[in-house]
Scaffold this active site. Structure first.
Site, PDB file in Angstrom:
ATOM      1  N   ALA A  65      38.486  54.333  44.902  1.00  0.00           N
ATOM      2  CA  ALA A  65      39.852  54.799  45.127  1.00  0.00           C
ATOM      3  C   ALA A  65      40.813  53.655  44.819  1.00  0.00           C
ATOM      4  O   ALA A  65      40.427  52.489  44.786  1.00  0.00           O
ATOM      5  CB  ALA A  65      40.015  55.281  46.562  1.00  0.00           C
ATOM      6  N   GLY A 109      34.975  55.862  46.076  1.00  0.00           N
ATOM      7  CA  GLY A 109      35.429  57.221  45.803  1.00  0.00           C
ATOM      8  C   GLY A 109      34.850  57.788  44.533  1.00  0.00           C
ATOM      9  O   GLY A 109      34.664  59.005  44.414  1.00  0.00           O
ATOM     10  N   GLU A 112      31.481  59.073  45.454  1.00  0.00           N
ATOM     11  CA  GLU A 112      31.679  60.293  46.240  1.00  0.00           C
ATOM     12  C   GLU A 112      32.060  61.465  45.346  1.00  0.00           C
ATOM     13  O   GLU A 112      31.603  62.594  45.554  1.00  0.00           O
ATOM     14  CB  GLU A 112      32.753  60.043  47.299  1.00  0.00           C
ATOM     15  N   GLU A 132      32.911  50.252  50.716  1.00  0.00           N
ATOM     16  CA  GLU A 132      34.157  50.293  51.491  1.00  0.00           C
ATOM     17  C   GLU A 132      34.163  49.288  52.641  1.00  0.00           C
ATOM     18  O   GLU A 132      35.235  48.827  53.044  1.00  0.00           O
ATOM     19  CB  GLU A 132      34.383  51.705  52.049  1.00  0.00           C
TER      20      GLU A 132
END
Length: 258
Positions: A65, A109, A112, A132
């Site tokens: 992200a 992300g 994911e 993360e």
């Protein structure tokens, strides 16, 4: 419509979506996620699309992200906006098969997002991870849940707690990806695989997706009952009649999604 962070194409019943923020290693910012949700939703309702391929570039599927976008956010900001929810729910609502084609970095992300697809084909350069914890946070788009279901508690826990990356070989042996393909041949093989899916009954493909995904949501007994009722229901479709008739007549079936 035109997209600034995606390259989108539809050909031969295959919808191709390429993440296109190369200067940021395809980091997932709000604009990209909004456009991705729109593109997937549009393909989900496009009768010309039977299967979707989601990819990045040789260097990265998506490296995570966009940290710069989140850095100054407070808990109240994140909670009130329900950060990530609307876009990811739109992707998960898509009933058509989605194949992730992964090369290079597939982290945070990005990992994911790949796991939200129906299966992953990756190149031998792919690297997966949920780092993360290095930023003082935890995965927020399903990483702790999906990775654990795919590779087991011990390996998932280790990756989330240490932030280490998993290479393509380990990803295949652990069940995270379906196959590893030489980088130069990845997209050719992915598109060939997508073409095989597109040849099948689009109605049955949606049923398969629902049935397999249900296995993660319920008990074995209830899942088998759900599968059996779907199996029964397909005998009301034209595609079932065409498929079995074509088999008996030793010819290729012509599925219409009806």
């Amino acid at each position: 419509m035109g997209y600034e962070t995606l390259i989108v194409d539809v050909e031969d019943h295959i919808g191709l979506i390429q993440l296109n923020r190369p200067d940021a290693l395809n980091a997932l910012n709000q604009q990209l996620l909004n456009e991705l949700a729109e593109a997937v939703t549009a393909m989900g309702t496009n009768d010309k699309v039977r299967v979707i391929v989601l990819t990045g570039n040789e260097k990265a599927f998506a490296a995570g992200a966009d940290i710069k976008e989140m850095q100054e956010q407070s808990f109240v900001d994140m909670f009130n906006s329900d950060f990530f929810t609307d876009q990811t729910e739109a992707i998960l609502r898509c009933r058509k098969p989605i194949i992730a084609a992964v090369s290079g970095y597939c982290l945070g992300g990005g990992c994911e997002l790949a796991m939200m697809c129906d299966f992953i084909l990756c190149s031998d350069t792919a690297k997966f991870g949920q780092p993360e914890i290095n930023l003082g946070v935890v995965a927020g788009i399903g990483g702790t849940q999906r990775l654990t279901r795919f590779v087991g508690k011990s390996k998932s826990m280790e990756m989330h707690l240490t932030g280490r990356f998993m290479d393509a070989e380990e990803a295949e042996s652990s069940g995270l990806v379906s196959r590893v393909i030489p980088a130069k041949k990845l997209m050719k093989e992915v598109m060939a695989t997508a073409a095989k899916v597109a040849e099948k009954s689009p109605l049955t493909a949606m049923v398969v997706k629902e049935a397999v995904n249900r296995s993660y949501e319920t008990t074995l007994r209830e899942g088998v009952l759900f599968e059996r009722r779907l199996f029964h229901s397909l005998f009301a479709s034209e595609d079932q009649a065409e498929g079995m008739t074509a088999f008996a007549e030793k010819r290729t079936p012509k599925f219409r999604g009806k």
